[in-house]
Write a protein that holds these residues in place. Structure first.
Motif, PDB file in Angstrom:
ATOM      1  N   HIS A 162      33.055  73.122  18.990  1.00  0.00           N
ATOM      2  CA  HIS A 162      31.910  72.460  18.388  1.00  0.00           C
ATOM      3  C   HIS A 162      30.973  71.976  19.488  1.00  0.00           C
ATOM      4  O   HIS A 162      31.423  71.639  20.578  1.00  0.00           O
ATOM      5  CB  HIS A 162      32.346  71.285  17.518  1.00  0.00           C
ATOM      6  CG  HIS A 162      33.136  70.272  18.282  1.00  0.00           C
ATOM      7  ND1 HIS A 162      34.469  70.427  18.532  1.00  0.00           N
ATOM      8  CD2 HIS A 162      32.776  69.108  18.860  1.00  0.00           C
ATOM      9  CE1 HIS A 162      34.907  69.392  19.227  1.00  0.00           C
ATOM     10  NE2 HIS A 162      33.899  68.577  19.444  1.00  0.00           N
ATOM     11  N   VAL A 163      29.692  71.981  19.176  1.00  0.00           N
ATOM     12  CA  VAL A 163      28.700  71.484  20.130  1.00  0.00           C
ATOM     13  C   VAL A 163      27.526  70.850  19.387  1.00  0.00           C
ATOM     14  O   VAL A 163      27.239  71.200  18.247  1.00  0.00           O
ATOM     15  CB  VAL A 163      28.130  72.600  21.049  1.00  0.00           C
ATOM     16  CG1 VAL A 163      29.204  73.156  21.959  1.00  0.00           C
ATOM     17  CG2 VAL A 163      27.479  73.702  20.252  1.00  0.00           C
ATOM     18  N   LYS A 164      26.859  69.929  20.070  1.00  0.00           N
ATOM     19  CA  LYS A 164      25.565  69.426  19.641  1.00  0.00           C
ATOM     20  C   LYS A 164      24.537  70.258  20.396  1.00  0.00           C
ATOM     21  O   LYS A 164      24.762  70.640  21.544  1.00  0.00           O
ATOM     22  CB  LYS A 164      25.367  67.970  20.055  1.00  0.00           C
ATOM     23  CG  LYS A 164      26.106  66.960  19.249  1.00  0.00           C
ATOM     24  CD  LYS A 164      25.693  65.578  19.747  1.00  0.00           C
ATOM     25  CE  LYS A 164      26.474  64.470  19.126  1.00  0.00           C
ATOM     26  NZ  LYS A 164      26.049  63.146  19.625  1.00  0.00           N
ATOM     27  N   THR A 165      23.399  70.508  19.762  1.00  0.00           N
ATOM     28  CA  THR A 165      22.339  71.249  20.433  1.00  0.00           C
ATOM     29  C   THR A 165      20.993  70.573  20.190  1.00  0.00           C
ATOM     30  O   THR A 165      20.866  69.711  19.328  1.00  0.00           O
ATOM     31  CB  THR A 165      22.262  72.707  19.931  1.00  0.00           C
ATOM     32  OG1 THR A 165      21.853  72.712  18.558  1.00  0.00           O
ATOM     33  CG2 THR A 165      23.602  73.428  20.086  1.00  0.00           C
ATOM     34  N   ALA A 166      20.003  70.995  20.956  1.00  0.00           N
ATOM     35  CA  ALA A 166      18.617  70.571  20.762  1.00  0.00           C
ATOM     36  C   ALA A 166      17.815  71.841  20.484  1.00  0.00           C
ATOM     37  O   ALA A 166      17.271  72.448  21.395  1.00  0.00           O
ATOM     38  CB  ALA A 166      18.096  69.839  21.989  1.00  0.00           C
ATOM     39  N   PRO A 167      17.764  72.287  19.213  1.00  0.00           N
ATOM     40  CA  PRO A 167      17.067  73.528  18.896  1.00  0.00           C
ATOM     41  C   PRO A 167      15.610  73.495  19.374  1.00  0.00           C
ATOM     42  O   PRO A 167      14.914  72.510  19.201  1.00  0.00           O
ATOM     43  CB  PRO A 167      17.135  73.611  17.366  1.00  0.00           C
ATOM     44  CG  PRO A 167      18.351  72.786  17.014  1.00  0.00           C
ATOM     45  CD  PRO A 167      18.366  71.670  18.020  1.00  0.00           C
ATOM     46  N   ALA A 168      15.207  74.591  19.963  1.00  0.00           N
ATOM     47  CA  ALA A 168      13.837  74.720  20.467  1.00  0.00           C
ATOM     48  C   ALA A 168      12.928  75.376  19.439  1.00  0.00           C
ATOM     49  O   ALA A 168      11.705  75.289  19.543  1.00  0.00           O
ATOM     50  CB  ALA A 168      13.837  75.535  21.762  1.00  0.00           C
ATOM     51  N   GLY A 169      13.486  76.051  18.442  1.00  0.00           N
ATOM     52  CA  GLY A 169      12.712  76.723  17.402  1.00  0.00           C
ATOM     53  C   GLY A 169      13.445  77.936  16.910  1.00  0.00           C
ATOM     54  O   GLY A 169      14.538  78.244  17.375  1.00  0.00           O
TER      55      GLY A 169
END
Length: 130
Positions: free
Chosen positions: A117-124
């Motif tokens: 599992h991971v957290k992400t910062a979607p760019a688009g």
């Protein structure tokens, strides 16, 4: 075992999640979105039933931009869940929604465990705000 939607989705587990940089901005200057990707393991033979439950509880979640449940092609009991939220606060608020709480209650007996599992910062991406 304590069970919330975060645990439910991104290993959905309360484990050590990778951290994102607070306040990270997208190339357009908007505050970054909040993403979660996690592997869930269904009890043997219950993957499709678990998927149905997961998909029932996703309607009308304010701030949810994308919620995708996918079958793992290499593991007949594994499910991958990918979420994109307008921000982390919207995700946290969703944990108290009646539809989400009901889905968690129904799904718990069908969950054997969690994987990566991971957290992400979607760019688009397709369907996401530019």
């Amino acid at each position: 075992m304590p069970f919330d939607r975060r645990a439910f989705i991104v290993t959905v587990a309360s484990g050590a999640l990778a951290t994102t940089l607070p306040g990270l901005a997208t190339p357009t200057g908007n505050t970054s979105m909040y993403g979660l990707i996690g592997k869930m393991l269904a009890t043997p033979g219950q993957r499709d039933a678990l998927i149905s439950i997961l998909l029932e509880g996703i309607h009308d979640m304010p701030g949810c931009l994308s919620y995708v449940v996918a079958r793992d092609l290499a593991d007949e009991n594994a499910i991958w869940i990918t979420e994109v939220w307008d921000d982390e606060a919207s995700h946290k608020a969703s944990l108290s929604l009646p539809s989400v709480r009901q889905a968690i209650t129904k799904a718990k007996p069908l969950i054997a465990g969690f994987g990566d599992h991971v957290k992400t910062a979607p760019a688009g991406g397709h369907g996401l705000p530019k």
